[in-house]
Design an enzyme around this catalytic site. Structure first.
Site, PDB file in Angstrom:
ATOM      1  N   ASN A  11      32.090  42.573  33.897  1.00  0.00           N
ATOM      2  CA  ASN A  11      32.655  41.425  33.275  1.00  0.00           C
ATOM      3  C   ASN A  11      33.531  41.069  33.749  1.00  0.00           C
ATOM      4  OD1 ASN A  11      33.305  39.585  31.014  1.00  0.00           O
ATOM      5  ND2 ASN A  11      34.192  41.135  29.654  1.00  0.00           N
ATOM      6  N   LYS A  13      35.073  38.103  33.548  1.00  0.00           N
ATOM      7  CA  LYS A  13      35.917  37.317  32.670  1.00  0.00           C
ATOM      8  C   LYS A  13      36.195  36.149  33.118  1.00  0.00           C
ATOM      9  CE  LYS A  13      37.930  41.581  30.829  1.00  0.00           C
ATOM     10  NZ  LYS A  13      38.874  42.289  29.694  1.00  0.00           N
ATOM     11  N   HIS A  97      32.420  39.665  22.328  1.00  0.00           N
ATOM     12  CA  HIS A  97      33.722  40.646  23.099  1.00  0.00           C
ATOM     13  C   HIS A  97      34.673  40.278  22.344  1.00  0.00           C
ATOM     14  CE1 HIS A  97      36.414  41.722  26.081  1.00  0.00           C
ATOM     15  NE2 HIS A  97      35.394  42.349  26.674  1.00  0.00           N
ATOM     16  N   GLU A  99      37.657  39.866  22.949  1.00  0.00           N
ATOM     17  CA  GLU A  99      38.577  39.066  23.480  1.00  0.00           C
ATOM     18  C   GLU A  99      38.069  37.549  22.772  1.00  0.00           C
ATOM     19  OE1 GLU A  99      38.758  39.194  27.737  1.00  0.00           O
ATOM     20  OE2 GLU A  99      39.809  41.334  27.528  1.00  0.00           O
ATOM     21  N   GLU A 171      33.583  49.378  22.447  1.00  0.00           N
ATOM     22  CA  GLU A 171      35.084  49.043  23.326  1.00  0.00           C
ATOM     23  C   GLU A 171      36.060  49.066  22.508  1.00  0.00           C
ATOM     24  OE1 GLU A 171      34.119  46.487  27.012  1.00  0.00           O
ATOM     25  OE2 GLU A 171      34.235  45.132  25.468  1.00  0.00           O
ATOM     26  N   GLY A 177      41.691  46.651  29.161  1.00  0.00           N
ATOM     27  CA  GLY A 177      42.812  45.962  30.021  1.00  0.00           C
ATOM     28  C   GLY A 177      44.053  46.556  29.919  1.00  0.00           C
ATOM     29  N   SER A 218      39.088  50.181  30.264  1.00  0.00           N
ATOM     30  CA  SER A 218      39.841  50.446  31.077  1.00  0.00           C
ATOM     31  C   SER A 218      39.009  51.879  31.882  1.00  0.00           C
ATOM     32  CB  SER A 218      41.302  51.223  30.612  1.00  0.00           C
ATOM     33  OG  SER A 218      42.102  50.140  30.037  1.00  0.00           O
TER      34      SER A 218
HETATM   35  C1  PEP Z   1      35.992  44.388  28.896  1.00  0.00           C
HETATM   36  O1  PEP Z   1      36.502  43.330  29.195  1.00  0.00           O
HETATM   37  O2  PEP Z   1      34.930  44.639  28.570  1.00  0.00           O
HETATM   38  C2  PEP Z   1      36.777  45.364  29.510  1.00  0.00           C
HETATM   39  C3  PEP Z   1      36.407  46.593  29.318  1.00  0.00           C
HETATM   40  O3  PEP Z   1      37.732  45.440  30.412  1.00  0.00           O
HETATM   41  P1  PEP Z   1      38.822  46.537  31.035  1.00  0.00           P
HETATM   42  O4  PEP Z   1      37.755  47.338  31.921  1.00  0.00           O
HETATM   43  O5  PEP Z   1      39.656  45.599  32.225  1.00  0.00           O
HETATM   44  O6  PEP Z   1      39.581  47.425  30.176  1.00  0.00           O
END
Ligand code: PEP
Length: 261
Positions: A11, A13, A97, A99, A171, A177, A218
């Site tokens: 992803n 983003k 997602h 976000e 998630e 993040g 992460s």
């Molecule tokens: C994500 O945005 O789906 C995600 C898991 O981000 P990160 O790996 O940076 O935590």
């Protein structure tokens, strides 16, 4: 136990949105990523780089995904993209997602995400449906209720066969993040109880065993093998670490760990 094919999704983003930047990055990793073909590998650029990345990967085994879409097919929805528009450009689409859910609004409610899942499937796109609890919910012991509710809503009204075609990304919001990943054992437990358990109740054991569930939050080249060693985890949705050239090593380690469990 059923063997589910690993699926690693990148992803990006709101990064690498200039086609030339996306192509330059893909040029660095494409050959090696293409070679790891015992897994599904999905790259999800911003909309502006989708056509270029799609074209560049057309002759490879790497799939392309979008990061969102609208549930309507066309109409007065300024700034939105529909499944019909994505259908020729990609095979996957990330939906719900956190976000986006955090930004709120009528397009990211559970009901809207359910409509998006249906619209995506109708155009033969595979939804990657994101679910996960926030820190306060986790600390209050509400993870199971919350995640189970998100899963139920996202798949409301779908047939068992349709659910089996989807991918779910667990998630935990507090892990995205932040550099603070969940423990593999905790992620495995939530996926077993709140995700596969809910799918079993609503769509049956076969669907729950067929549907692929990723961990996201992460994930890195250093911790991915521990996640993939868990029996319920079939892959990862990777944000920050997917923007580095050693993302290929992350995918390779993931597939190796999945193969040896
Ligand atoms: C994500 O945005 O789906 C995600 C898991 O981000 P990160 O790996 O940076 O935590």
């Amino acid at each position: 136990m059923r063997i589910r094919r690993p699926i690693l999704a990148a992803n990006w983003k709101m990064n690498l949105g200039r086609p030339e930047d996306a192509l330059e990055f893909m040029r660095r990793i494409r050959f090696a990523l293409n070679a790891i073909d015992t897994s599904d590998r999905v790259v999800c650029p911003p909309f502006t780089s989708l056509p270029a990345v799609s074209e560049a990967l057309a002759a490879t085994s790497i799939a392309v995904g979008a990061q969102n879409m609208h549930f309507e097919e066309q109409g007065a929805h300024t700034g939105e993209i529909s499944a019909a528009m994505l259908a020729g450009l990609c095979k996957f689409v990330i939906l719900g997602h956190s976000e986006r859910r955090a930004a709120g609004g009528t397009l990211e409610t559970d009901a809207a995400i359910n409509r998006k899942v249906k619209a995506a499937l109708a155009k033969d796109l595979t939804p990657i449906v994101c679910v996960g609890e926030n820190l306060a919910q986790m600390e209050a012991g509400e993870t199971n209720t919350w995640v189970s509710g998100q899963v139920s809503s996202a798949f409301e009204g779908l047939s068992p066969a349709q659910v089996a075609r989807c991918v779910i990304a667990y998630e935990p919001i507090w892990a995205i993040g932040t550099g603070k990943a969940a423990t593999p054992a905790d992620a495995n437990r939530v996926i077993a109880l709140s995700i596969r358990g809910t799918i079993t109740d609503r769509f049956g054991e076969d669907v729950a065993q067929a549907v692929r569930v990723q961990y996201g939050g992460s994930a890195t080249v250093d911790n991915i093998a521990e996640f993939m060693a868990m029996p319920e985890i079939d892959g990862a949705l990777v944000g920050g670490a997917s923007l580095k050239p050693d993302y290929v090593d992350l995918v390779r380690r993931a597939v190796e760990a999945a193969g040896s469990r």
